[in-house]
Design a protein around this motif. Sequence first.
Motif, PDB file in Angstrom:
ATOM      1  N   GLU A 189      -3.605   5.681  -4.862  1.00 57.42           N
ATOM      2  CA  GLU A 189      -5.064   5.810  -4.955  1.00 57.42           C
ATOM      3  C   GLU A 189      -5.763   4.813  -4.033  1.00 57.42           C
ATOM      4  N   GLN A 190      -5.268   3.584  -4.002  1.00 60.15           N
ATOM      5  CA  GLN A 190      -5.833   2.552  -3.128  1.00 60.15           C
ATOM      6  C   GLN A 190      -5.600   2.912  -1.660  1.00 60.15           C
ATOM      7  N   LEU A 240       0.816  -1.216   0.000  1.00 58.92           N
ATOM      8  CA  LEU A 240       0.000   0.000   0.000  1.00 58.92           C
ATOM      9  C   LEU A 240       0.851   1.268   0.000  1.00 58.92           C
ATOM     10  N   ASN A 256       0.452   2.656  -5.700  1.00 59.83           N
ATOM     11  CA  ASN A 256      -0.777   2.242  -5.025  1.00 59.83           C
ATOM     12  C   ASN A 256      -1.399   3.369  -4.202  1.00 59.83           C
ATOM     13  N   ALA A 258      -7.998   5.669  -0.646  1.00 59.21           N
ATOM     14  CA  ALA A 258      -9.339   5.104  -0.459  1.00 59.21           C
ATOM     15  C   ALA A 258      -9.451   4.399   0.893  1.00 59.21           C
TER      16      ALA A 258
END
Length: 177
Positions: free
Chosen positions: A105-106, A98, A103, A109
């Motif tokens: 954007e993930q 992460l 990554n 979120a």
Amino acid sequence: MNQPTASTLRSLTIALALGLAAPLAFASPPSSGTAAPAKRASADIVDTAIAAGQFKTLAAALTAADLVDTLKGPGPFTVFAPTDAAFAALPPGTVANLLKPENKEQLVALLTYHVVPGQVPAARVVTMDSATTVNGGSVDISAQNGKVTVDEANVVTPDVMASNGVIHVIDQVLIPR
């Protein structure tokens, strides 16, 4: 497990240095029978979490997601903050994955799924069935037998007050649905 980048470590080191100087404001009942006026916390959500010492992974994730300035902003915010132990309970490699720039954007979120707009103290949380998070998702809230859960995470320390909101410490990382 991949190591954070030098830039992430440098940002985290600065944040930790600043945070260690900030007072940690936990809500506590007055010692006498009379109600004392509530003191306004002087540290923001980020500095309060860092000063607590059990949110190093969360601080690194906020830095990698470029969310530190947002959570240092005026708010108010309610953060369901997973501890380092909660992040450590994720499958091996999850956090390192992460934190990779590709990554982001993930990660954003995931982190914004832990934040509810406005200041929602525990007394109000226990009256709610759900709450809409900053990322647009909804977390389920349950209060039974003196125990409060958000999705399936236990609130282990409620009402850690900050100058721009409140933190409720949870024992699991919330996964957006």
